[in-house]
Design a protein around this motif. Structure first.
Motif, PDB file in Angstrom:
ATOM      1  N   VAL A   1      15.913 -43.289  31.282  1.00 38.12           N
ATOM      2  CA  VAL A   1      17.220 -43.582  30.689  1.00 38.12           C
ATOM      3  C   VAL A   1      18.284 -43.242  31.731  1.00 38.12           C
ATOM      4  N   PRO A   2      19.108 -44.222  32.095  1.00 40.50           N
ATOM      5  CA  PRO A   2      20.126 -43.932  33.114  1.00 40.50           C
ATOM      6  C   PRO A   2      21.237 -43.044  32.573  1.00 40.50           C
ATOM      7  N   GLY A   3      21.706 -42.139  33.410  1.00 43.79           N
ATOM      8  CA  GLY A   3      22.878 -41.341  33.078  1.00 43.79           C
ATOM      9  C   GLY A   3      24.125 -42.183  33.298  1.00 43.79           C
TER      10      GLY A   3
ATOM     11  N   ALA B   1      19.133 -46.368  41.233  1.00 41.36           N
ATOM     12  CA  ALA B   1      19.464 -46.118  39.828  1.00 41.36           C
ATOM     13  C   ALA B   1      18.503 -45.133  39.173  1.00 41.36           C
ATOM     14  N   ARG B   2      17.236 -45.169  39.550  1.00 41.52           N
ATOM     15  CA  ARG B   2      16.267 -44.255  38.931  1.00 41.52           C
ATOM     16  C   ARG B   2      16.568 -42.804  39.289  1.00 41.52           C
ATOM     17  N   THR B   3      17.156 -42.573  40.440  1.00 43.30           N
ATOM     18  CA  THR B   3      17.536 -41.224  40.838  1.00 43.30           C
ATOM     19  C   THR B   3      18.548 -40.632  39.862  1.00 43.30           C
ATOM     20  N   LEU B   4      19.343 -41.479  39.251  1.00 42.78           N
ATOM     21  CA  LEU B   4      20.361 -41.034  38.301  1.00 42.78           C
ATOM     22  C   LEU B   4      19.878 -41.088  36.855  1.00 42.78           C
TER      23      LEU B   4
ATOM     24  N   TRP C   1      13.828 -38.906  32.213  1.00 48.11           N
ATOM     25  CA  TRP C   1      12.748 -39.388  31.364  1.00 48.11           C
ATOM     26  C   TRP C   1      13.038 -39.039  29.910  1.00 48.11           C
ATOM     27  N   ASP C   2      12.952 -40.039  29.041  1.00 50.28           N
ATOM     28  CA  ASP C   2      13.144 -39.834  27.605  1.00 50.28           C
ATOM     29  C   ASP C   2      11.771 -39.947  26.938  1.00 50.28           C
ATOM     30  N   PRO C   3      11.212 -38.806  26.486  1.00 48.85           N
ATOM     31  CA  PRO C   3       9.864 -38.854  25.897  1.00 48.85           C
ATOM     32  C   PRO C   3       9.800 -39.659  24.597  1.00 48.85           C
TER      33      PRO C   3
ATOM     34  N   LEU D   1      24.457 -37.919  28.924  1.00 45.42           N
ATOM     35  CA  LEU D   1      23.033 -38.082  28.664  1.00 45.42           C
ATOM     36  C   LEU D   1      22.501 -36.806  28.034  1.00 45.42           C
ATOM     37  N   ARG D   2      22.002 -36.883  26.805  1.00 48.20           N
ATOM     38  CA  ARG D   2      21.546 -35.711  26.061  1.00 48.20           C
ATOM     39  C   ARG D   2      20.053 -35.436  26.264  1.00 48.20           C
ATOM     40  N   LEU D   3      19.637 -35.392  27.522  1.00 44.41           N
ATOM     41  CA  LEU D   3      18.264 -35.059  27.884  1.00 44.41           C
ATOM     42  C   LEU D   3      18.299 -33.934  28.903  1.00 44.41           C
ATOM     43  N   ASP D   4      17.169 -33.237  29.059  1.00 46.28           N
ATOM     44  CA  ASP D   4      17.093 -32.222  30.102  1.00 46.28           C
ATOM     45  C   ASP D   4      17.304 -32.877  31.458  1.00 46.28           C
ATOM     46  N   GLN D   5      18.185 -32.275  32.258  1.00 45.60           N
ATOM     47  CA  GLN D   5      18.485 -32.782  33.592  1.00 45.60           C
ATOM     48  C   GLN D   5      18.603 -31.602  34.546  1.00 45.60           C
ATOM     49  N   PRO D   6      18.281 -31.807  35.815  1.00 48.25           N
ATOM     50  CA  PRO D   6      18.481 -30.725  36.776  1.00 48.25           C
ATOM     51  C   PRO D   6      19.970 -30.436  36.949  1.00 48.25           C
ATOM     52  N   VAL D   7      20.293 -29.207  37.263  1.00 45.30           N
ATOM     53  CA  VAL D   7      21.686 -28.815  37.498  1.00 45.30           C
ATOM     54  C   VAL D   7      22.233 -29.547  38.713  1.00 45.30           C
ATOM     55  N   ARG D   8      21.386 -29.717  39.723  1.00 45.86           N
ATOM     56  CA  ARG D   8      21.774 -30.428  40.941  1.00 45.86           C
ATOM     57  C   ARG D   8      20.515 -31.072  41.511  1.00 45.86           C
TER      58      ARG D   8
END
Length: 80
Positions: free
Chosen positions: A52-54, A38-41, A44-46, A7-14
């Motif tokens: 967007v699911p990972g 599923a939303r936990t994984l 948000w895609d602006p 997933l090529r979006l900003d995501q938390p490291v953990r």
């Protein structure tokens, strides 16, 4: 749970994806299942204005707290 490499979006490291509280006696073992929404994984895609699911294998950390995570594995969303 770690970020999705696919997933090529900003995501938390953990991120805390789920938890379950159990008590074990010294030396005891128990299999534990934690269901994760599923939303936990997702991230948000602006551009799409939506979640967007990972996908792909994700790092999973298990421990007593965020500072004590002695167990690590990989899991695929949707697998058991």
């Amino acid at each position: 749970m770690g970020p999705s490499a696919e997933l090529r979006l900003d995501q938390p490291v953990r991120a805390l994806a789920g938890y379950r509280r159990i008590t074990l006696a010294p030396g005891a073992a128990q299999r534990v299942t934690v269901d994760i929404d599923a939303r936990t994984l997702s991230s948000w895609d602006p551009e799409k204005h939506g979640w967007v699911p990972g996908a792909g294998r994700r790092d999973v950390f298990v421990g007593r707290s965020s500072r004590e995570l002695p167990l690590r594995s990989k899991a695929e969303p949707g697998s058991r």
